[in-house]
Design a protein around this motif. Structure first.
Motif, PDB file in Angstrom:
ATOM      1  N   LYS A 195      31.036  34.337  33.577  1.00 38.46           N
ATOM      2  CA  LYS A 195      32.015  33.872  32.588  1.00 38.46           C
ATOM      3  C   LYS A 195      31.406  32.735  31.779  1.00 38.46           C
ATOM      4  O   LYS A 195      30.648  31.927  32.321  1.00 38.46           O
ATOM      5  CB  LYS A 195      33.251  33.328  33.297  1.00 38.46           C
ATOM      6  CG  LYS A 195      34.076  34.372  34.008  1.00 38.46           C
ATOM      7  CD  LYS A 195      35.230  33.685  34.715  1.00 38.46           C
ATOM      8  CE  LYS A 195      35.930  34.663  35.623  1.00 38.46           C
ATOM      9  NZ  LYS A 195      36.917  34.013  36.470  1.00 38.46           N
ATOM     10  N   ASN A 196      31.810  32.650  30.529  1.00 40.03           N
ATOM     11  CA  ASN A 196      31.350  31.583  29.619  1.00 40.03           C
ATOM     12  C   ASN A 196      29.822  31.459  29.620  1.00 40.03           C
ATOM     13  O   ASN A 196      29.281  30.349  29.696  1.00 40.03           O
ATOM     14  CB  ASN A 196      31.969  30.238  30.013  1.00 40.03           C
ATOM     15  CG  ASN A 196      33.480  30.297  30.059  1.00 40.03           C
ATOM     16  OD1 ASN A 196      34.086  30.842  29.151  1.00 40.03           O
ATOM     17  ND2 ASN A 196      34.064  29.777  31.120  1.00 40.03           N
ATOM     18  N   SER A 220      37.744  39.007  32.379  1.00 37.66           N
ATOM     19  CA  SER A 220      37.027  38.027  31.555  1.00 37.66           C
ATOM     20  C   SER A 220      35.526  37.993  31.851  1.00 37.66           C
ATOM     21  O   SER A 220      34.792  37.231  31.239  1.00 37.66           O
ATOM     22  CB  SER A 220      37.616  36.635  31.752  1.00 37.66           C
ATOM     23  OG  SER A 220      37.413  36.215  33.075  1.00 37.66           O
ATOM     24  N   LYS A 243      24.598  32.548  26.170  1.00 35.07           N
ATOM     25  CA  LYS A 243      23.555  33.563  26.003  1.00 35.07           C
ATOM     26  C   LYS A 243      22.340  33.043  25.229  1.00 35.07           C
ATOM     27  O   LYS A 243      21.205  33.387  25.548  1.00 35.07           O
ATOM     28  CB  LYS A 243      24.143  34.798  25.313  1.00 35.07           C
ATOM     29  CG  LYS A 243      25.207  35.487  26.160  1.00 35.07           C
ATOM     30  CD  LYS A 243      25.792  36.691  25.457  1.00 35.07           C
ATOM     31  CE  LYS A 243      26.874  37.298  26.336  1.00 35.07           C
ATOM     32  NZ  LYS A 243      27.508  38.473  25.728  1.00 35.07           N
ATOM     33  N   VAL A 291      25.974  38.761  35.150  1.00 31.81           N
ATOM     34  CA  VAL A 291      27.418  38.959  35.031  1.00 31.81           C
ATOM     35  C   VAL A 291      28.089  37.623  35.326  1.00 31.81           C
ATOM     36  O   VAL A 291      27.766  36.967  36.328  1.00 31.81           O
ATOM     37  CB  VAL A 291      27.903  40.031  36.030  1.00 31.81           C
ATOM     38  CG1 VAL A 291      29.414  40.241  35.893  1.00 31.81           C
ATOM     39  CG2 VAL A 291      27.164  41.344  35.820  1.00 31.81           C
ATOM     40  N   GLN A 305      31.720  38.710  31.662  1.00 34.78           N
ATOM     41  CA  GLN A 305      30.836  39.186  30.588  1.00 34.78           C
ATOM     42  C   GLN A 305      29.544  39.700  31.223  1.00 34.78           C
ATOM     43  O   GLN A 305      29.163  39.248  32.307  1.00 34.78           O
ATOM     44  CB  GLN A 305      30.416  38.037  29.681  1.00 34.78           C
ATOM     45  CG  GLN A 305      31.499  37.231  29.053  1.00 34.78           C
ATOM     46  CD  GLN A 305      30.888  35.936  28.509  1.00 34.78           C
ATOM     47  OE1 GLN A 305      30.773  34.955  29.216  1.00 34.78           O
ATOM     48  NE2 GLN A 305      30.477  35.954  27.249  1.00 34.78           N
ATOM     49  N   ILE A 306      28.875  40.592  30.512  1.00 35.83           N
ATOM     50  CA  ILE A 306      27.531  41.017  30.952  1.00 35.83           C
ATOM     51  C   ILE A 306      26.543  40.562  29.885  1.00 35.83           C
ATOM     52  O   ILE A 306      26.784  40.769  28.694  1.00 35.83           O
ATOM     53  CB  ILE A 306      27.408  42.544  31.052  1.00 35.83           C
ATOM     54  CG1 ILE A 306      28.522  43.118  31.906  1.00 35.83           C
ATOM     55  CG2 ILE A 306      26.059  42.946  31.643  1.00 35.83           C
ATOM     56  CD1 ILE A 306      28.482  44.633  31.937  1.00 35.83           C
ATOM     57  N   HIS A 307      25.480  39.951  30.335  1.00 37.20           N
ATOM     58  CA  HIS A 307      24.408  39.600  29.408  1.00 37.20           C
ATOM     59  C   HIS A 307      23.130  40.274  29.904  1.00 37.20           C
ATOM     60  O   HIS A 307      22.691  40.042  31.029  1.00 37.20           O
ATOM     61  CB  HIS A 307      24.231  38.082  29.366  1.00 37.20           C
ATOM     62  CG  HIS A 307      23.124  37.649  28.458  1.00 37.20           C
ATOM     63  ND1 HIS A 307      22.919  38.210  27.222  1.00 37.20           N
ATOM     64  CD2 HIS A 307      22.160  36.699  28.616  1.00 37.20           C
ATOM     65  CE1 HIS A 307      21.882  37.633  26.655  1.00 37.20           C
ATOM     66  NE2 HIS A 307      21.400  36.716  27.479  1.00 37.20           N
ATOM     67  N   TYR A 331      31.651  48.084  35.505  1.00 37.53           N
ATOM     68  CA  TYR A 331      32.321  47.990  34.206  1.00 37.53           C
ATOM     69  C   TYR A 331      32.687  49.360  33.627  1.00 37.53           C
ATOM     70  O   TYR A 331      33.277  49.446  32.550  1.00 37.53           O
ATOM     71  CB  TYR A 331      31.435  47.231  33.206  1.00 37.53           C
ATOM     72  CG  TYR A 331      30.010  47.714  33.161  1.00 37.53           C
ATOM     73  CD1 TYR A 331      29.642  48.826  32.414  1.00 37.53           C
ATOM     74  CD2 TYR A 331      29.028  47.072  33.913  1.00 37.53           C
ATOM     75  CE1 TYR A 331      28.331  49.271  32.404  1.00 37.53           C
ATOM     76  CE2 TYR A 331      27.719  47.515  33.908  1.00 37.53           C
ATOM     77  CZ  TYR A 331      27.376  48.609  33.156  1.00 37.53           C
ATOM     78  OH  TYR A 331      26.092  49.065  33.158  1.00 37.53           O
TER      79      TYR A 331
END
Lengths: 256, 270
Positions: free
Chosen positions: A215-216, A130, A219, A213, A132-134, A81
């Motif tokens: 999508k959608n 698109s 969290k 890592v 995401q990282i959580h 990223y």
């Protein structure tokens, strides 16, 4: 010598670096950019190779000085990223050799132009804006392994969103620290114990946490489920005393 | 006579309807139910009502018992902390949802049913919380069937169907009494069978389809039936009811909601 290593998420950067470290007699350093709060790869590498010197943000000058010494190699891992043009001045300061780890079927990427050398890597999903990282830091939490295994299966099979990469370090009831790793289509052990001492005196004062890592990602549901996997405060001492007895470690005696 | 044996419906009305339809097509003359009518699923009252309307002889399952008596199972009910927390959420939801007449019906269910040489239980003849797993020690398994005083023991609870034949065995018992000579008694056990009928509403075999068993009392033929149904209706109802979404996700994949027996040597202490 400083080697900067980049790849798409799950491409195999840390795996490649570990392979290089295993094959060298030189002193080795490691710096992962912008991962100080979740140093999963650094801890795994140091667990396997305790001699590796880990550098953190702010220690760039120290890293540069170490690289000037002969017979020393320092690897800089660049997470997927990170904007390559944004860190270009830093890489130029280091005068790095650049290695990109890229799936064989991927062409014309920014990484190919950027790299001095290209290594074939894992078949992974193409970089996607698109994604995401959580991240979650769990330091001090102790997890029940059976619960963690259920959560990990659900997570990696899409119960909380589409996951393209997941990794984490978890402290377990038996005092061991476990590394969990998931890359789609890569069959390997999901969990392995790290070469760290068992922590059997209260809440572990060492890093544990995860990075997902995808999508959608849901969290809040991920956070709640991980919380539900944690051993309650009231049970920690009981389990630890039981383990000490079974391992032949003198249990702590409270003097009244 | 052809009988159908169903178990572990867990408030999944859609699955029950599909199975009852399939039983009708198979021309079974009688239906037995091995309990766990409620728990996890969104329609506990409708399931009980349907079982009652068909007048199906039913034994009490562990979930039915928990709704009547409250949670007091031993550790065998949950293999992990996460499973226990989810189980408690499902229990609390079901406990609030059931009508008084549903609770009364569940309370009066027997633990075992006998029909000639057949015995029907939820878990084992000793406890409706005990798992009779297919890999259970043969001697212990035989003891469970002998305890039921039947030749064929029908059970559920594990949610994975299987048939286990316990071949005739030679057992020797030594009896020592004070001031008497040791006595040795030998006997041969007849062939016994354990038939686990799987689960109608909460399958654990990796597909969402309901399972049950057709048994022919004349030929002793066992047919494990797997019935497709519109599980997505149940999944939507789980979400509408405010139950944890993970229950719907797991149901759609033929995974257990929370419980899973993983220790065949464990003897329930409840």
């Amino acid at each position: 010598m400083i080697i900067a290593v980049a790849s798409p998420t799950g491409g195999g950067k840390t795996y490649w670096i570990a392979k290089q470290i295993a094959e060298t007699n030189k002193s080795v350093g490691y710096f992962s950019i912008q991962t100080d709060s979740v140093p999963i790869d650094a801890i795994c590498l140091q667990s396997e190779f305790p001699q590796v010197q880990i550098y953190k943000t702010g220690e760039e000058a120290k890293l540069l000085a170490a690289s000037d010494r002969q017979e020393s190699t320092i690897y800089i891992e660049i997470p997927w990223y990170i904007d390559l043009s944004g860190i270009e001045p830093l890489l130029q300061t280091f005068n790095c050799h650049r290695v990109a780890i890229i799936p064989t079927d991927v062409n014309n990427t920014e990484l190919q132009t950027w790299a001095d050398k290209i290594i074939p890597g894992n078949q992974v999903q193409q970089q996607d804006i698109s994604l995401q990282i959580h991240r979650g830091v769990l330091t001090g939490e102790i997890l029940d392994f059976d619960s963690l295994a259920v959560f990990w299966l659900e997570l990696t099979q899409g119960a909380y969103g589409e996951v393209v990469r997941a990794k984490g370090i978890f402290d377990l009831v038996d005092g061991q620290s476990f590394y969990g790793d998931f890359i789609p289509n890569k069959p390997e052990l999901e969990f392995k114990p790290l070469n760290l001492p068992r922590w059997l005196n209260g809440r572990p004062q060492r890093f544990s946490g995860f990075e997902i890592v995808g999508k959608n990602l849901d969290k809040s549901e991920i956070a709640q489920t991980v919380k539900d996997c944690c051993i309650p405060e009231s049970a920690i001492d009981y389990y630890q005393q039981q383990l000490k007895e079974s391992l032949g470690i003198q249990p702590e005696v409270e003097v009244v | 006579m052809k009988i159908a044996v169903i178990s572990c419906i867990h408030g999944n009305y859609e699955a029950l309807e599909a199975v009852l339809l399939d039983i009708n097509r198979q021309k079974a003359q009688k239906i037995y139910c091995l309990g766990d009518l409620v728990g996890y699923g969104p329609y506990p009252n409708a399931v009980v009502e349907q079982i009652r309307s068909f007048d199906i002889p039913t034994v009490q399952g562990c979930w039915d018992e928990d709704i009547v008596e409250g949670l007091n199972a031993c550790e065998c009910s949950y293999p992990s902390l996460l499973a226990e927390k989810r189980g408690r959420v499902a229990h609390e939801w079901t406990n609030k949802e059931v009508y008084p007449e549903t609770r009364e019906y569940l309370a009066q269910l027997p633990h075992t049913l006998k029909e000639n040489n057949l015995c029907f239980v939820h878990g084992s003849p000793h406890s409706n919380h005990e798992y009779l797993l297919p890999e259970m020690d043969a001697f212990a398994a035989l003891e469970r069937v002998l305890a039921s005083d039947a030749d064929v023991l029908f059970c559920g609870h594990t949610h994975i169907p299987y048939v286990r034949t316990l071949d005739s065995g030679q057992l020797t018992v030594k009896i020592n009494r004070p001031n008497t000579k040791e006595e040795q008694i030998g006997f041969t056990t007849p062939i016994k069978k354990i038939i686990n009928v799987g689960s109608v509403g909460e399958p654990r075999h990796g597909r969402p389809n309901a399972t049950y068993v057709i048994y022919d009392t004349d030929t002793e033929e066992v047919i494990l039936r797997e019935v497709k149904y519109n599980y997505q209706i149940t999944c939507a109802a789980i979400l509408d009811a405010g139950l944890p979404p993970i229950f719907a996700w797991r149901l759609a994949r033929g995974l257990e909601f929370a419980e899973k027996a993983d220790d065949p040597t464990h003897v329930c202490e409840r």
